[in-house]
Write a protein that holds these residues in place. Structure first.
Motif, PDB file in Angstrom:
ATOM      1  N   HIS A 199      18.342  -4.606   4.736  1.00  0.00           N
ATOM      2  CA  HIS A 199      18.426  -5.893   5.420  1.00  0.00           C
ATOM      3  C   HIS A 199      17.457  -5.934   6.604  1.00  0.00           C
ATOM      4  O   HIS A 199      16.892  -6.988   6.904  1.00  0.00           O
ATOM      5  N   ALA A 200      17.262  -4.803   7.258  1.00  0.00           N
ATOM      6  CA  ALA A 200      16.302  -4.733   8.356  1.00  0.00           C
ATOM      7  C   ALA A 200      14.878  -4.952   7.840  1.00  0.00           C
ATOM      8  O   ALA A 200      14.089  -5.679   8.446  1.00  0.00           O
ATOM      9  N   ALA A 201      14.548  -4.324   6.714  1.00  0.00           N
ATOM     10  CA  ALA A 201      13.210  -4.477   6.132  1.00  0.00           C
ATOM     11  C   ALA A 201      12.969  -5.924   5.712  1.00  0.00           C
ATOM     12  O   ALA A 201      11.864  -6.465   5.901  1.00  0.00           O
ATOM     13  N   ARG A 202      13.979  -6.566   5.135  1.00  0.00           N
ATOM     14  CA  ARG A 202      13.842  -7.972   4.753  1.00  0.00           C
ATOM     15  C   ARG A 202      13.576  -8.843   5.982  1.00  0.00           C
ATOM     16  O   ARG A 202      12.729  -9.740   5.950  1.00  0.00           O
ATOM     17  N   ARG A 203      14.293  -8.583   7.029  1.00  0.00           N
ATOM     18  CA  ARG A 203      14.123  -9.382   8.241  1.00  0.00           C
ATOM     19  C   ARG A 203      12.713  -9.241   8.810  1.00  0.00           C
ATOM     20  O   ARG A 203      12.137 -10.215   9.321  1.00  0.00           O
ATOM     21  N   MET A 204      12.145  -8.046   8.703  1.00  0.00           N
ATOM     22  CA  MET A 204      10.849  -7.791   9.327  1.00  0.00           C
ATOM     23  C   MET A 204       9.651  -8.102   8.426  1.00  0.00           C
ATOM     24  O   MET A 204       8.622  -8.587   8.906  1.00  0.00           O
ATOM     25  N   TRP A 205       9.764  -7.836   7.118  1.00  0.00           N
ATOM     26  CA  TRP A 205       8.545  -7.857   6.301  1.00  0.00           C
ATOM     27  C   TRP A 205       8.655  -8.645   4.988  1.00  0.00           C
ATOM     28  O   TRP A 205       7.784  -8.529   4.135  1.00  0.00           O
ATOM     29  N   LYS A 206       9.678  -9.459   4.828  1.00  0.00           N
ATOM     30  CA  LYS A 206       9.832 -10.170   3.549  1.00  0.00           C
ATOM     31  C   LYS A 206       8.666 -11.118   3.277  1.00  0.00           C
ATOM     32  O   LYS A 206       8.334 -11.386   2.121  1.00  0.00           O
ATOM     33  N   ASP A 207       8.013 -11.629   4.340  1.00  0.00           N
ATOM     34  CA  ASP A 207       6.869 -12.524   4.140  1.00  0.00           C
ATOM     35  C   ASP A 207       5.562 -11.768   3.965  1.00  0.00           C
ATOM     36  O   ASP A 207       4.569 -12.344   3.518  1.00  0.00           O
ATOM     37  N   GLU A 208       5.562 -10.492   4.300  1.00  0.00           N
ATOM     38  CA  GLU A 208       4.344  -9.696   4.219  1.00  0.00           C
ATOM     39  C   GLU A 208       4.209  -8.970   2.879  1.00  0.00           C
ATOM     40  O   GLU A 208       3.101  -8.698   2.416  1.00  0.00           O
ATOM     41  N   LEU A 209       5.327  -8.649   2.264  1.00  0.00           N
ATOM     42  CA  LEU A 209       5.331  -7.840   1.045  1.00  0.00           C
ATOM     43  C   LEU A 209       5.768  -8.675  -0.146  1.00  0.00           C
ATOM     44  O   LEU A 209       6.571  -9.598  -0.010  1.00  0.00           O
ATOM     45  N   GLU A 210       5.244  -8.330  -1.315  1.00  0.00           N
ATOM     46  CA  GLU A 210       5.654  -9.056  -2.519  1.00  0.00           C
ATOM     47  C   GLU A 210       7.125  -8.810  -2.832  1.00  0.00           C
ATOM     48  O   GLU A 210       7.798  -9.643  -3.446  1.00  0.00           O
ATOM     49  N   SER A 211       7.637  -7.652  -2.440  1.00  0.00           N
ATOM     50  CA  SER A 211       9.068  -7.371  -2.479  1.00  0.00           C
ATOM     51  C   SER A 211       9.354  -6.295  -1.447  1.00  0.00           C
ATOM     52  O   SER A 211       8.446  -5.583  -1.025  1.00  0.00           O
ATOM     53  N   VAL A 212      10.616  -6.196  -1.028  1.00  0.00           N
ATOM     54  CA  VAL A 212      10.964  -5.164  -0.049  1.00  0.00           C
ATOM     55  C   VAL A 212      11.656  -3.986  -0.726  1.00  0.00           C
ATOM     56  O   VAL A 212      12.523  -3.342  -0.143  1.00  0.00           O
ATOM     57  N   LYS A 213      11.260  -3.702  -1.975  1.00  0.00           N
ATOM     58  CA  LYS A 213      11.681  -2.449  -2.589  1.00  0.00           C
ATOM     59  C   LYS A 213      11.206  -1.305  -1.701  1.00  0.00           C
ATOM     60  O   LYS A 213      10.147  -1.391  -1.079  1.00  0.00           O
ATOM     61  N   LEU A 214      11.981  -0.245  -1.652  1.00  0.00           N
ATOM     62  CA  LEU A 214      11.645   0.870  -0.766  1.00  0.00           C
ATOM     63  C   LEU A 214      10.250   1.407  -1.043  1.00  0.00           C
ATOM     64  O   LEU A 214       9.512   1.752  -0.118  1.00  0.00           O
ATOM     65  N   SER A 215       9.842   1.468  -2.321  1.00  0.00           N
ATOM     66  CA  SER A 215       8.510   1.980  -2.656  1.00  0.00           C
ATOM     67  C   SER A 215       7.412   1.106  -2.055  1.00  0.00           C
ATOM     68  O   SER A 215       6.359   1.621  -1.635  1.00  0.00           O
ATOM     69  N   ASN A 216       7.629  -0.215  -1.999  1.00  0.00           N
ATOM     70  CA  ASN A 216       6.642  -1.105  -1.373  1.00  0.00           C
ATOM     71  C   ASN A 216       6.578  -0.909   0.134  1.00  0.00           C
ATOM     72  O   ASN A 216       5.502  -0.898   0.736  1.00  0.00           O
ATOM     73  N   VAL A 217       7.745  -0.778   0.754  1.00  0.00           N
ATOM     74  CA  VAL A 217       7.799  -0.546   2.201  1.00  0.00           C
ATOM     75  C   VAL A 217       7.116   0.777   2.542  1.00  0.00           C
ATOM     76  O   VAL A 217       6.406   0.882   3.546  1.00  0.00           O
ATOM     77  N   GLU A 218       7.315   1.782   1.702  1.00  0.00           N
ATOM     78  CA  GLU A 218       6.665   3.078   1.908  1.00  0.00           C
ATOM     79  C   GLU A 218       5.147   2.924   1.976  1.00  0.00           C
ATOM     80  O   GLU A 218       4.488   3.415   2.895  1.00  0.00           O
ATOM     81  N   LYS A 219       4.593   2.250   0.981  1.00  0.00           N
ATOM     82  CA  LYS A 219       3.127   2.154   0.877  1.00  0.00           C
ATOM     83  C   LYS A 219       2.534   1.283   1.982  1.00  0.00           C
ATOM     84  O   LYS A 219       1.549   1.659   2.612  1.00  0.00           O
ATOM     85  N   LYS A 220       3.118   0.127   2.191  1.00  0.00           N
ATOM     86  CA  LYS A 220       2.517  -0.857   3.086  1.00  0.00           C
ATOM     87  C   LYS A 220       2.853  -0.642   4.555  1.00  0.00           C
ATOM     88  O   LYS A 220       2.059  -0.981   5.434  1.00  0.00           O
TER      89      LYS A 220
END
Length: 409
Positions: A196-217
């Motif tokens: 939920h924290a990742a969604r709040r911060m980066w949902k508009d920046e990433l195509e999805s907030v799957k953990l693997s995407n957050v890891e890379k980006k």
């Protein structure tokens, strides 16, 4: 389970002055491919006539996962101790060892008793290192030793997961209910759900907030040769049938990386929230301010909005609008009007422009009693609305009609 086995287990809970130690972990079963397990640092845990498998890995605090070392986590927990406010991810009052990073692997993504957890993974810090453990279910009939080994020495205050509130922990509670008479109770705890924290911060920046995407980006961590999570159930069922550890060891490696990423992500989010990330973007500062607003920390929210005021771009307008609302709430209308005027003249965000114009119309109508100016702002808002904004158009027209009546009097 035999009556004798149940009585032996109950002895553990009877305290006497001269209680003799109870030896539970006697080897009574043959473990298929035991040598391969040993080479992978996996040992059996025996309980009566059943067993599960436990893997343990230790990391030095200087080791890195992505853009941070594990020691950085200890540093952010220390920084939280000086935090003056409240936040859902605050570690104030917690020792690093009380924070428990947790992830599971299951036989499916659905809920209910038909879905089974076959791997429980977690990591905890002590003063010298990070200890990561994984408890593997060797076959569907071995859940009692799996949960018994997991719960017998567990000691933590707060759980850290990625979507664990909605998935992982409800699954644990469901499976635990089925065998609760034979295993220790589930402890109560706080919960940091970083999804939920990742969604709040980066949902508009990433195509999805799957953990693997957050890891890379975000975390600068790239997996190599990792088993995709969706293959884990098939690999596990193949392991149950053939007893070959090769595939399921790769699933354990995948789970291990998930857990380590939770540590890095919590570290990064903490630095964002505490304003200690020197590379924090203006948008991230604004989003942290919105987060503080959401949890009722208005003073901290204003501080973050004011930081964004020194930037350029649309985030400055967004922060200005939020700051103007705070001025309005405090009845500092002059300051609010200055900001709203700047926004509607500068912003390219049409909805934000319209909201600022409507707020100006409200202030000039109700506070300054300047109905001419209020009408001019309301008319400007009406002209900016599109044909699709039927509801908003009707509301603005009602405002304009009311202002005209007031002006005529």
């Amino acid at each position: 389970m035999s009556i004798k086995s149940k009585l032996n287990r109950m002895k553990k809970h009877i305290v006497t002055e001269a209680a003799a130690p109870i030896i539970e972990n006697r080897k009574t079963l043959e473990i298929p491919n035991e040598k391969i397990w040993e080479n992978a640092n996996v040992r059996p845990y025996f309980l009566d006539d059943d067993y599960c498998l436990i893997r343990e890995v230790r990391y030095k605090l200087e080791e890195c996962h992505g853009k941070y070392s594990f020691k950085d986590f200890l540093n952010v927990v220390e920084k939280w101790q000086g935090f003056d406010g409240s936040h859902p991810l605050s570690a104030k009052g917690l020792h690093p060892s009380q924070i428990f990073f947790f992830d599971t692997e299951t036989t499916g993504l659905g809920g209910g008793a038909g879905n089974m957890i076959f791997l429980l993974g977690y990591a905890q810090f002590n003063e010298k290192e990070l200890i990561l453990k994984q408890h593997l279910l060797p076959s569907p009939g071995n859940e009692i030793p799996l949960y018994y080994s997991f719960l017998e020495n567990i000691d933590y205050t707060t759980l850290v997961t990625y979507n664990g509130k909605a998935f992982d922990w409800p699954q644990v509670k469901t499976r635990h209910t089925l065998i609760r008479d034979h295993v220790p109770k589930l402890p109560s705890f706080g919960h940091f759900d970083l999804y939920h924290a990742a969604r709040r911060m980066w949902k508009d920046e990433l195509e999805s907030v799957k953990l693997s995407n957050v890891e890379k980006k975000i975390l600068q961590f790239h997996r190599k040769g990792d088993v995709p999570g969706y293959l884990a159930p098939m690999i596990y069922f193949d392991f149950v049938e053939r007893k070959d550890p090769e595939g399921v060891l790769k699933v354990m490696s995948h789970n291990e990386l998930d857990i380590l990423s939770l540590i890095t992500l919590y570290t990064h989010l903490s630095l964002q929230i505490l304003g200690l990330d020197h590379n924090q973007t203006s948008k991230e500062k604004w989003l942290v301010g919105k987060w503080f607003d959401y949890v009722g920390e208005e003073k901290l929210a204003v501080q973050h909005y004011q930081k964004v005021m020194h930037s350029v771009g649309e985030e400055k307008n967004l922060a200005s609008y939020a700051l103007a609302l705070h001025f309005k709430k405090e009845k500092a209308f002059d300051e609010a009007v200055v900001l709203w005027n700047k926004i509607f003249q500068a912003t390219k965000d049409q909805p934000l422009k319209i909201k600022s114009l409507i707020e100006l119309a409200k202030v000039y109508e109700h506070y300054y009693k300047d109905y001419k100016k209020a009408i001019s702002y309301a008319n400007e808002a009406y002209k900016s609305l599109t044909e699709n904004d039927h509801n908003s158009s009707e509301k603005v027209l009602i405002r304009i009609k009311r202002l005209n009546r007031k002006l005529s009097k």
